[in-house]
Scaffold this motif. Sequence first.
Motif, short mmCIF file in Angstrom:
data_model
loop_
_atom_site.label_atom_id
_atom_site.label_comp_id
_atom_site.label_asym_id
_atom_site.label_seq_id
_atom_site.Cartn_x
_atom_site.Cartn_y
_atom_site.Cartn_z
N ALA A 75 21.91 -0.26 -5.13
CA ALA A 75 20.45 -0.34 -5.19
C ALA A 75 19.83 0.12 -3.88
O ALA A 75 20.24 -0.30 -2.80
CB ALA A 75 20.02 -1.77 -5.49
N TYR A 76 18.85 1.03 -3.98
CA TYR A 76 18.03 1.40 -2.84
C TYR A 76 16.64 0.84 -3.10
O TYR A 76 15.88 1.40 -3.89
CB TYR A 76 18.00 2.92 -2.68
CG TYR A 76 16.94 3.42 -1.70
CD1 TYR A 76 16.70 2.75 -0.51
CD2 TYR A 76 16.21 4.56 -1.97
CE1 TYR A 76 15.74 3.20 0.39
CE2 TYR A 76 15.25 5.03 -1.08
CZ TYR A 76 15.01 4.34 0.09
OH TYR A 76 14.05 4.79 0.97
N THR A 77 16.33 -0.28 -2.47
CA THR A 77 15.00 -0.86 -2.60
C THR A 77 14.23 -0.59 -1.32
O THR A 77 14.80 -0.50 -0.25
CB THR A 77 15.07 -2.38 -2.79
OG1 THR A 77 15.79 -2.96 -1.71
CG2 THR A 77 15.74 -2.74 -4.10
N TYR A 78 12.93 -0.42 -1.46
CA TYR A 78 12.10 -0.32 -0.27
C TYR A 78 10.68 -0.74 -0.62
O TYR A 78 10.30 -0.80 -1.78
CB TYR A 78 12.14 1.09 0.31
CG TYR A 78 11.27 2.07 -0.41
CD1 TYR A 78 11.71 2.65 -1.59
CD2 TYR A 78 10.00 2.39 0.07
CE1 TYR A 78 10.90 3.53 -2.27
CE2 TYR A 78 9.20 3.27 -0.60
CZ TYR A 78 9.65 3.84 -1.77
OH TYR A 78 8.84 4.71 -2.44
N VAL A 79 9.93 -1.06 0.42
CA VAL A 79 8.59 -1.60 0.20
C VAL A 79 7.56 -0.49 0.34
O VAL A 79 7.55 0.25 1.32
CB VAL A 79 8.29 -2.72 1.21
CG1 VAL A 79 6.84 -3.17 1.08
CG2 VAL A 79 9.24 -3.89 0.96
N HIS A 83 4.27 -3.49 -2.55
CA HIS A 83 5.19 -3.57 -3.68
C HIS A 83 6.59 -3.13 -3.31
O HIS A 83 6.79 -2.34 -2.40
CB HIS A 83 4.68 -2.70 -4.83
CG HIS A 83 3.27 -3.00 -5.20
ND1 HIS A 83 2.93 -4.05 -6.02
CD2 HIS A 83 2.10 -2.42 -4.83
CE1 HIS A 83 1.62 -4.10 -6.16
NE2 HIS A 83 1.08 -3.12 -5.45
N CYS A 84 7.56 -3.63 -4.08
CA CYS A 84 8.94 -3.21 -3.90
C CYS A 84 9.32 -2.24 -5.02
O CYS A 84 9.00 -2.47 -6.17
CB CYS A 84 9.85 -4.44 -3.94
SG CYS A 84 11.59 -4.04 -3.75
N LEU A 133 7.42 -3.47 -12.54
CA LEU A 133 8.68 -3.88 -13.15
C LEU A 133 9.55 -4.67 -12.17
O LEU A 133 10.25 -5.59 -12.57
CB LEU A 133 9.44 -2.68 -13.71
CG LEU A 133 10.05 -1.68 -12.74
CD1 LEU A 133 11.49 -2.03 -12.39
CD2 LEU A 133 10.04 -0.29 -13.37
N THR A 134 9.48 -4.32 -10.88
CA THR A 134 10.28 -5.09 -9.92
C THR A 134 9.74 -6.52 -9.81
O THR A 134 10.52 -7.46 -9.68
CB THR A 134 10.26 -4.44 -8.52
OG1 THR A 134 8.92 -4.24 -8.10
CG2 THR A 134 11.00 -3.13 -8.53
N LYS A 135 8.43 -6.65 -9.89
CA LYS A 135 7.86 -7.99 -9.81
C LYS A 135 8.25 -8.80 -11.06
O LYS A 135 8.61 -9.96 -10.95
CB LYS A 135 6.34 -7.91 -9.69
CG LYS A 135 5.71 -9.26 -9.40
CD LYS A 135 4.32 -9.13 -8.78
CE LYS A 135 3.81 -10.52 -8.38
NZ LYS A 135 2.39 -10.53 -8.03
#
Length: 195
Positions: A75-79, A83-84, A133-135
């Motif tokens: 997973a590559y998550t970033y803000v 939002h994420c 969708l991440t929320k």
Amino acid sequence: MEFKPLSDSFFQQPTITLARALLGKLLVKETELGTVSGWIVETEAYIGPEDRAAHGFENRRTKRTEVMFGPPGYAYTYVMHTHCLINVVSGEIGSPEAVLIRALEPCGGIDLMYQRRGKGKKELELTNGPGKLTKSLGIVKEDYGRAMFEYPLFIAEGKEIGSILVGPRIGIHNSGEAVHYPWRFWVQDNRFVSK
DNA sequence: CGCAGGATCCGCT
DNA sequence: GCGGATCCTGCGA
């Protein structure tokens, strides 16, 4: 409902191919509060070395982009603002590539989605955008680097989909020629597609 | 250390 | 349609 992660070999295919293959698959996140899942209906490919819109453009290697240089399936998550956003790392080791997940069709855990997004929301607003969708799923920046072929955040087998449509990506208007690359993919006629 | 710039969302016009 | 909220990252001084 119970879901089983796909194996890591699923992620070993070219980024564009993977972006299409992810459509119809299930994205699942398990937390103490419960399990939430949704079918992926919209994706975008980012292929760093040649892609002005990508964070890894010209192989820019920073703490943030580091995970994209590793093996696929993480997973590559970033803000982004408040939002994420979540990407699935793809491509060969050493090449910063990823697939952004832009929209889902809710599958399970819908009550929890409403709880996280706020009571007044319509069903359509739960997952029809990358930040939404991440929320709904409870995906946070701390999920950065997590394997997506293992619990608690993973891709599972989904359902058959209809035709796949293709077009330019969204929200990257300052990216020169990359603005026009046809690297956005979505399921035709699915109402949860973001645009 | 300061500052500019977003792969967004929401509310108001 | 448009602008503000809001905050993290990367880069230059």
